[in-house]
Design a protein around this motif. Structure first.
Motif, PDB file in Angstrom:
ATOM      1  N   MET A   1       0.839  -1.208   0.000  1.00 30.79           N
ATOM      2  CA  MET A   1       0.000   0.000   0.000  1.00 30.79           C
ATOM      3  C   MET A   1       0.868   1.251   0.000  1.00 30.79           C
ATOM      4  SD  MET A   1      -2.919  -0.789   2.838  1.00 30.79           S
ATOM      5  CE  MET A   1      -4.113  -2.087   2.683  1.00 30.79           C
ATOM      6  N   ASN A   2       0.366   2.306  -0.651  1.00 29.56           N
ATOM      7  CA  ASN A   2       1.056   3.592  -0.557  1.00 29.56           C
ATOM      8  C   ASN A   2       0.560   4.330   0.699  1.00 29.56           C
ATOM      9  OD1 ASN A   2      -1.362   4.944  -1.134  1.00 29.56           O
ATOM     10  ND2 ASN A   2      -0.973   4.867  -3.356  1.00 29.56           N
ATOM     11  N   ALA A   3       1.114   5.513   0.937  1.00 27.56           N
ATOM     12  CA  ALA A   3       0.792   6.233   2.180  1.00 27.56           C
ATOM     13  C   ALA A   3      -0.693   6.579   2.270  1.00 27.56           C
ATOM     14  CB  ALA A   3       1.645   7.502   2.273  1.00 27.56           C
ATOM     15  N   GLY A   4      -1.289   6.941   1.122  1.00 22.83           N
ATOM     16  CA  GLY A   4      -2.718   7.288   1.123  1.00 22.83           C
ATOM     17  C   GLY A   4      -3.580   6.089   1.478  1.00 22.83           C
ATOM     18  N   GLU A   5      -3.221   4.949   0.926  1.00 24.02           N
ATOM     19  CA  GLU A   5      -3.996   3.733   1.202  1.00 24.02           C
ATOM     20  C   GLU A   5      -3.849   3.316   2.668  1.00 24.02           C
ATOM     21  OE1 GLU A   5      -3.783   1.861  -3.323  1.00 24.02           O
ATOM     22  OE2 GLU A   5      -2.215   1.384  -1.881  1.00 24.02           O
ATOM     23  N   ILE A   6      -2.654   3.478   3.208  1.00 23.99           N
ATOM     24  CA  ILE A   6      -2.456   3.126   4.623  1.00 23.99           C
ATOM     25  C   ILE A   6      -3.215   4.096   5.532  1.00 23.99           C
ATOM     26  CG2 ILE A   6      -0.730   3.007   6.473  1.00 23.99           C
ATOM     27  CD1 ILE A   6       1.181   1.783   4.477  1.00 23.99           C
ATOM     28  N   ALA A   7      -3.256   5.364   5.123  1.00 24.39           N
ATOM     29  CA  ALA A   7      -4.024   6.336   5.913  1.00 24.39           C
ATOM     30  C   ALA A   7      -5.516   5.975   5.895  1.00 24.39           C
ATOM     31  CB  ALA A   7      -3.800   7.749   5.370  1.00 24.39           C
ATOM     32  N   ASP A   8      -6.011   5.553   4.707  1.00 24.44           N
ATOM     33  CA  ASP A   8      -7.410   5.096   4.623  1.00 24.44           C
ATOM     34  C   ASP A   8      -7.630   3.898   5.537  1.00 24.44           C
ATOM     35  OD1 ASP A   8      -8.097   6.960   2.740  1.00 24.44           O
ATOM     36  OD2 ASP A   8      -8.019   5.597   1.029  1.00 24.44           O
ATOM     37  N   PHE A   9      -6.706   2.967   5.470  1.00 26.73           N
ATOM     38  CA  PHE A   9      -6.820   1.742   6.267  1.00 26.73           C
ATOM     39  C   PHE A   9      -6.793   2.077   7.762  1.00 26.73           C
ATOM     40  CE2 PHE A   9      -4.665  -2.516   7.446  1.00 26.73           C
ATOM     41  CZ  PHE A   9      -5.886  -3.152   7.581  1.00 26.73           C
ATOM     42  N   SER A  10      -5.886   2.971   8.140  1.00 25.53           N
ATOM     43  CA  SER A  10      -5.765   3.358   9.554  1.00 25.53           C
ATOM     44  C   SER A  10      -7.042   4.037  10.047  1.00 25.53           C
ATOM     45  CB  SER A  10      -4.581   4.315   9.750  1.00 25.53           C
ATOM     46  OG  SER A  10      -3.368   3.671   9.439  1.00 25.53           O
ATOM     47  N   ALA A  11      -7.554   4.954   9.226  1.00 24.83           N
ATOM     48  CA  ALA A  11      -8.783   5.662   9.619  1.00 24.83           C
ATOM     49  C   ALA A  11      -9.946   4.681   9.749  1.00 24.83           C
ATOM     50  CB  ALA A  11      -9.121   6.742   8.583  1.00 24.83           C
ATOM     51  N   PHE A  12      -9.991   3.738   8.826  1.00 20.65           N
ATOM     52  CA  PHE A  12     -11.031   2.699   8.874  1.00 20.65           C
ATOM     53  C   PHE A  12     -10.923   1.903  10.170  1.00 20.65           C
ATOM     54  CE2 PHE A  12     -11.414  -1.915   8.195  1.00 20.65           C
ATOM     55  CZ  PHE A  12     -12.782  -2.031   8.030  1.00 20.65           C
TER      56      PHE A  12
ATOM     57  N   PHE B   1       3.026   0.949   8.058  1.00 21.60           N
ATOM     58  CA  PHE B   1       1.695   1.021   8.683  1.00 21.60           C
ATOM     59  C   PHE B   1       1.795   1.638  10.075  1.00 21.60           C
ATOM     60  CE2 PHE B   1      -1.397  -0.693  11.667  1.00 21.60           C
ATOM     61  CZ  PHE B   1      -2.588  -0.338  11.063  1.00 21.60           C
ATOM     62  N   ALA B   2       2.730   1.137  10.862  1.00 23.64           N
ATOM     63  CA  ALA B   2       2.842   1.569  12.268  1.00 23.64           C
ATOM     64  C   ALA B   2       3.015   3.082  12.373  1.00 23.64           C
ATOM     65  CB  ALA B   2       3.997   0.836  12.942  1.00 23.64           C
ATOM     66  N   GLY B   3       3.855   3.649  11.483  1.00 21.27           N
ATOM     67  CA  GLY B   3       4.107   5.087  11.541  1.00 21.27           C
ATOM     68  C   GLY B   3       2.843   5.896  11.321  1.00 21.27           C
ATOM     69  N   ILE B   4       2.112   5.552  10.257  1.00 22.29           N
ATOM     70  CA  ILE B   4       0.907   6.326   9.915  1.00 22.29           C
ATOM     71  C   ILE B   4      -0.204   6.080  10.935  1.00 22.29           C
ATOM     72  CG2 ILE B   4      -0.939   6.529   8.168  1.00 22.29           C
ATOM     73  CD1 ILE B   4       1.284   6.076   6.047  1.00 22.29           C
ATOM     74  N   TYR B   5      -0.348   4.829  11.354  1.00 25.68           N
ATOM     75  CA  TYR B   5      -1.415   4.496  12.319  1.00 25.68           C
ATOM     76  C   TYR B   5      -1.172   5.227  13.645  1.00 25.68           C
ATOM     77  CZ  TYR B   5      -4.528   1.753  15.289  1.00 25.68           C
ATOM     78  OH  TYR B   5      -5.508   1.366  16.164  1.00 25.68           O
ATOM     79  N   ASN B   6       0.056   5.152  14.132  1.00 25.86           N
ATOM     80  CA  ASN B   6       0.369   5.804  15.417  1.00 25.86           C
ATOM     81  C   ASN B   6       0.178   7.312  15.333  1.00 25.86           C
ATOM     82  OD1 ASN B   6       0.903   3.605  17.031  1.00 25.86           O
ATOM     83  ND2 ASN B   6       3.039   3.464  16.368  1.00 25.86           N
ATOM     84  N   GLN B   7       0.573   7.871  14.194  1.00 21.11           N
ATOM     85  CA  GLN B   7       0.413   9.317  14.025  1.00 21.11           C
ATOM     86  C   GLN B   7      -1.068   9.696  14.044  1.00 21.11           C
ATOM     87  OE1 GLN B   7       1.621  10.938  10.237  1.00 21.11           O
ATOM     88  NE2 GLN B   7       2.283  12.839  11.184  1.00 21.11           N
TER      89      GLN B   7
END
Lengths: 131, 134
Positions: free
Chosen positions: A62-73, A120-126
């Motif tokens: 996944m790219n950063a946008g997709e991971i951000a979507d996944f994290s928000a979900f 994933f961890a970076g974006i999710y934690n942020q």
């Protein structure tokens, strides 16, 4: 929204069934019929299964946008499940409350698996605001 | 979740639009927005149409027990939801919307009765989940 992946789509569909049914049970209060309670149990069972399937989503592709979507979900889903558990407790259904507590634990385990991927961890934690 | 079939997927999407719009109308039931009312009528007609098409999209004979249970749980929730939407329509004073949801509920119950009469596996699971003995 980026491509959410099949896992998110099927989970969201089942989530909607859980939310709708629990809201209807809340509205019915003590007059809730057994059919609706049983339907809620079945929807909860499906949600548990769908969340288990989220573990196979590969964050490495996944790219950063997709991971951000996944994290928000995942963050929304976690809060949604907690609200569903509270609703089950409010309508006095201990079985359903325990099911949603179990689903929440399952989700936390799934998130824990994804935390092994640094991107994933970076974006999710942020997004969670965790340090 | 087992494979729910195309019918359930498309109905569920329109369900969300109906729920959202009716909840928004309920925020100001004495003075509902004309545009929201028009949108609600459109969503209600779409939901009614999709329910009328369920018989062409769903074949319980091709479903296993898990899939039938998914279908039954979905139908029970949808039936209760249509009742709730009908009550909301009455609260905001829209007889037309109320009638559409009532008619959609009748179409759904006819669909269920049809399935119960032609598919014993469906009938058994439905009766078991509803918790009634017939």
């Amino acid at each position: 929204m980026s491509k959410p992946g099949k896992g998110l789509i099927s989970t969201s569909r089942t989530e909607t069934q859980c939310i709708t049914t629990m809201n209807l049970l809340m509205k019915a209060g003590k007059k809730a019929d057994q059919g609706l309670v049983n339907a809620a149990k079945w929807h909860a069972r499906n949600l548990w299964q769908e969340i288990s399937d989220l573990a196979v989503i590969d964050c490495k592709n996944m790219n950063a946008g997709e991971i951000a979507d996944f994290s928000a979900f995942l963050i929304s889903l976690s809060h949604s499940i907690q609200a569903l558990r509270e609703q089950a407790a409010t309508v006095g259904n201990n079985d359903l409350a325990a099911s949603f507590a179990n689903i929440h634990s399952n989700l936390e385990s799934t998130i824990g698996l994804h935390m092994a991927a640094p991107n994933f961890a970076g974006i999710y934690n942020q997004m969670k605001g965790a340090s | 979740m087992a494979k729910p079939g195309k019918g359930i997927i498309s109905t569920s999407r329109v369900e969300v639009l109906n729920i959202t719009t009716m909840n928004l109308l309920m925020r100001n039931p004495d003075n509902p927005s004309r545009a929201l009312l028009s949108a609600a009528r459109r969503h209600a007609a779409s939901l009614h149409g999709l329910i009328s098409e369920l018989s062409a999209l769903i074949d319980p004979k091709k479903m296993d027990d898990g899939e039938l249970s998914d279908l039954v749980a979905y139908l029970i929730t949808l039936d209760a939801l249509l009742d709730s939407l009908k009550e909301q329509a009455a609260t905001i004073g829209s007889p037309e919307l109320e009638f559409t949801y009532k008619d959609a509920g009748n179409a759904l119950r006819s669909f269920v009765q049809g399935l119960k009469s032609v598919d014993l596996d469906f009938a058994g699971i439905y009766t078991g989940m509803v918790g009634t003995v017939e």
